[in-house]
Scaffold this motif. Structure first.
Motif, PDB file in Angstrom:
ATOM      1  N   MET A   1      91.671  40.086  19.835  1.00 25.88           N
ATOM      2  CA  MET A   1      91.201  38.903  19.412  1.00 25.88           C
ATOM      3  C   MET A   1      89.298  39.293  19.426  1.00 25.88           C
ATOM      4  N   ILE A   2      88.963  39.592  20.446  1.00 25.76           N
ATOM      5  CA  ILE A   2      87.492  39.927  20.771  1.00 25.76           C
ATOM      6  C   ILE A   2      87.084  40.752  19.710  1.00 25.76           C
ATOM      7  N   LEU A   3      88.049  41.964  19.216  1.00 23.19           N
ATOM      8  CA  LEU A   3      87.537  42.787  18.361  1.00 23.19           C
ATOM      9  C   LEU A   3      87.472  42.202  16.925  1.00 23.19           C
ATOM     10  N   GLU A   4      88.410  41.252  16.676  1.00 23.57           N
ATOM     11  CA  GLU A   4      88.203  40.330  15.406  1.00 23.57           C
ATOM     12  C   GLU A   4      87.152  39.620  15.104  1.00 23.57           C
ATOM     13  N   SER A   5      86.890  38.912  16.626  1.00 19.36           N
ATOM     14  CA  SER A   5      85.643  37.799  16.384  1.00 19.36           C
ATOM     15  C   SER A   5      84.421  38.558  16.321  1.00 19.36           C
ATOM     16  N   LEU A   6      84.325  39.949  16.917  1.00 16.89           N
ATOM     17  CA  LEU A   6      82.936  40.637  16.824  1.00 16.89           C
ATOM     18  C   LEU A   6      82.990  40.995  15.292  1.00 16.89           C
ATOM     19  N   ALA A   7      84.192  41.411  14.659  1.00 20.75           N
ATOM     20  CA  ALA A   7      84.192  41.819  13.086  1.00 20.75           C
ATOM     21  C   ALA A   7      83.511  40.738  12.432  1.00 20.75           C
ATOM     22  N   ARG A   8      84.025  39.368  12.707  1.00 17.77           N
ATOM     23  CA  ARG A   8      83.674  38.318  12.061  1.00 17.77           C
ATOM     24  C   ARG A   8      81.818  37.996  12.082  1.00 17.77           C
ATOM     25  N   LEU A   9      81.514  38.414  13.465  1.00 13.93           N
ATOM     26  CA  LEU A   9      80.201  38.118  13.223  1.00 13.93           C
ATOM     27  C   LEU A   9      79.245  39.187  12.482  1.00 13.93           C
ATOM     28  N   LEU A  10      79.601  40.394  12.929  1.00 14.60           N
ATOM     29  CA  LEU A  10      78.943  41.610  12.034  1.00 14.60           C
ATOM     30  C   LEU A  10      79.312  41.404  10.698  1.00 14.60           C
ATOM     31  N   THR A  11      80.512  41.009  10.125  1.00  9.83           N
ATOM     32  CA  THR A  11      80.321  40.911   8.769  1.00  9.83           C
ATOM     33  C   THR A  11      79.589  39.624   7.925  1.00  9.83           C
ATOM     34  N   ALA A  12      79.697  38.592   8.845  1.00 10.27           N
ATOM     35  CA  ALA A  12      79.020  37.471   8.371  1.00 10.27           C
ATOM     36  C   ALA A  12      77.513  37.958   8.234  1.00 10.27           C
ATOM     37  N   SER A  13      77.035  38.412   9.261  1.00 14.97           N
ATOM     38  CA  SER A  13      75.636  38.591   9.229  1.00 14.97           C
ATOM     39  C   SER A  13      75.136  39.594   8.213  1.00 14.97           C
ATOM     40  N   SER A  14      76.114  40.695   7.855  1.00 16.15           N
ATOM     41  CA  SER A  14      75.756  41.716   6.797  1.00 16.15           C
ATOM     42  C   SER A  14      76.069  41.014   5.414  1.00 16.15           C
ATOM     43  N   LEU A  15      76.818  40.141   5.293  1.00 18.65           N
ATOM     44  CA  LEU A  15      76.750  39.374   4.024  1.00 18.65           C
ATOM     45  C   LEU A  15      75.740  38.576   3.816  1.00 18.65           C
ATOM     46  N   THR A  16      75.291  37.776   4.795  1.00 18.75           N
ATOM     47  CA  THR A  16      73.872  36.893   4.727  1.00 18.75           C
ATOM     48  C   THR A  16      72.906  37.563   4.524  1.00 18.75           C
ATOM     49  N   GLY A  17      72.612  39.060   4.755  1.00 17.60           N
ATOM     50  CA  GLY A  17      71.729  39.874   4.425  1.00 17.60           C
ATOM     51  C   GLY A  17      71.792  40.220   2.840  1.00 17.60           C
ATOM     52  N   THR A  18      72.802  39.945   2.088  1.00 19.97           N
ATOM     53  CA  THR A  18      73.048  40.145   0.791  1.00 19.97           C
ATOM     54  C   THR A  18      72.873  38.976  -0.310  1.00 19.97           C
ATOM     55  N   ARG A  19      73.716  38.038   0.212  1.00 20.16           N
ATOM     56  CA  ARG A  19      73.770  36.809  -0.607  1.00 20.16           C
ATOM     57  C   ARG A  19      73.862  35.621   0.727  1.00 20.16           C
ATOM     58  N   SER A  20      72.553  35.097   1.113  1.00 17.45           N
ATOM     59  CA  SER A  20      72.731  34.381   2.491  1.00 17.45           C
ATOM     60  C   SER A  20      73.499  33.071   2.132  1.00 17.45           C
ATOM     61  N   SER A  21      72.755  32.341   1.112  1.00 21.47           N
ATOM     62  CA  SER A  21      73.203  31.012   0.841  1.00 21.47           C
ATOM     63  C   SER A  21      74.527  30.963   0.310  1.00 21.47           C
ATOM     64  N   LEU A  22      75.052  31.933  -0.260  1.00 21.67           N
ATOM     65  CA  LEU A  22      76.242  31.784  -0.814  1.00 21.67           C
ATOM     66  C   LEU A  22      77.212  32.077   0.288  1.00 21.67           C
ATOM     67  N   THR A  23      76.960  32.927   1.043  1.00 21.21           N
ATOM     68  CA  THR A  23      77.935  33.173   2.287  1.00 21.21           C
ATOM     69  C   THR A  23      77.932  31.881   3.019  1.00 21.21           C
ATOM     70  N   LEU A  24      76.945  31.289   3.306  1.00 15.94           N
ATOM     71  CA  LEU A  24      76.882  29.987   4.128  1.00 15.94           C
ATOM     72  C   LEU A  24      77.377  28.769   3.442  1.00 15.94           C
ATOM     73  N   LEU A  25      77.478  28.735   2.198  1.00 15.38           N
ATOM     74  CA  LEU A  25      78.289  27.752   1.635  1.00 15.38           C
ATOM     75  C   LEU A  25      79.694  27.877   1.403  1.00 15.38           C
ATOM     76  N   ILE A  26      80.172  29.101   1.362  1.00 18.71           N
ATOM     77  CA  ILE A  26      81.606  29.410   1.609  1.00 18.71           C
ATOM     78  C   ILE A  26      82.266  28.973   2.866  1.00 18.71           C
ATOM     79  N   LEU A  27      81.315  29.471   3.746  1.00 19.61           N
ATOM     80  CA  LEU A  27      81.713  29.233   5.226  1.00 19.61           C
ATOM     81  C   LEU A  27      81.788  27.509   5.460  1.00 19.61           C
ATOM     82  N   ALA A  28      80.989  27.003   4.870  1.00 21.17           N
ATOM     83  CA  ALA A  28      80.966  25.346   5.083  1.00 21.17           C
ATOM     84  C   ALA A  28      82.007  24.883   4.182  1.00 21.17           C
TER      85      ALA A  28
END
Length: 220
Positions: A1-28
């Motif tokens: 579970m820790i590995l999956e949580s870290l994967a979520r953090l790293l993936t989310a941060s990378s995606l916001t570096g590409t399309r920040s607002s779109l990533t936040l919108l989908i998460l919301a």
């Protein structure tokens, strides 16, 4: 579970570096649909969703215009850093008890800025190679848009697979940058006899040491 949580953090941060607002919108939207606990209630409110949607439109318009992208470049770094920090703290899980909220925010902001910087350099290398549909940067922008949509959904369902795709995309971007620069250095640049700089073959003077050079580009 820790590995999956870290994967979520790293993936989310990378995606916001590409399309920040779109990533936040989908998460919301996913948060509103109760896919995970929502620590940021304002993001999934009607007002929050409306603001994120407006940011998505502004961001997409800026991405389609090279001059506008250059004008808001500094703002883009700040936007992606803030979005990366917000997305990371937004996905902070109880499994990561060793990681404080500020630590998650730091990882998110750093990952987003690093991804945006690499992406900007890649787009810079591809600019000017054609117009509209003939420009590879146009196709890359559309590929990124679809990729962010798919990977943001994947990070909620299978974060490890999403992170694997992010790492693969990053590796491909690095290879593309190196290949483009190596090809330009070999075909369109030559070493300056007075310094280690490699000016273009049509240059009559070295930009580094100001030494006069012979123009090597053939005239038609």
């Amino acid at each position: 579970m820790i590995l999956e949580s870290l994967a979520r953090l790293l993936t989310a941060s990378s995606l916001t570096g590409t399309r920040s607002s779109l990533t936040l919108l989908i998460l919301a939207i996913a948060s509103r649909a109760a896919h995970f606990e929502d620590p940021q209630d304002w993001m999934s409110s009607n007002v929050g969703l409306g603001l994120l949607l407006a940011l998505v439109v502004i961001e997409e318009l800026a991405e389609q215009d090279e001059d506008l992208r250059a004008l808001v470049d500094l703002f883009a770094y700040a936007l992606r850093a803030g979005a990366g920090a917000l997305a990371a703290t937004y996905l902070q899980s109880a499994d990561l008890t060793f990681l404080p909220d500020w630590g998650a925010a730091l990882i998110g902001a750093g990952g987003a800025v690093a991804t945006h910087h690499l992406r900007s350099r890649l787009h810079e290398q591809l600019s000017g190679l054609g117009d509209h549909l003939l420009n590879p940067r146009t196709w890359l922008a559309w590929l990124e848009l679809g990729g962010v949509l798919g990977l943001t959904i994947a990070l909620l369902l299978s974060p490890l697979i999403a992170l694997a795709f992010v790492l693969l995309a990053t590796l491909m971007a690095v290879v593309a940058l190196y290949t483009r620069r190596a090809a330009e250095r070999r075909l369109f640049r030559r070493p300056c006899p007075s310094c280690n700089f490699h000016p273009r073959i049509e240059a009559s003077r070295c930009p580094s040491c100001k030494t006069s050079l012979e123009i090597q580009r053939l005239r038609s």
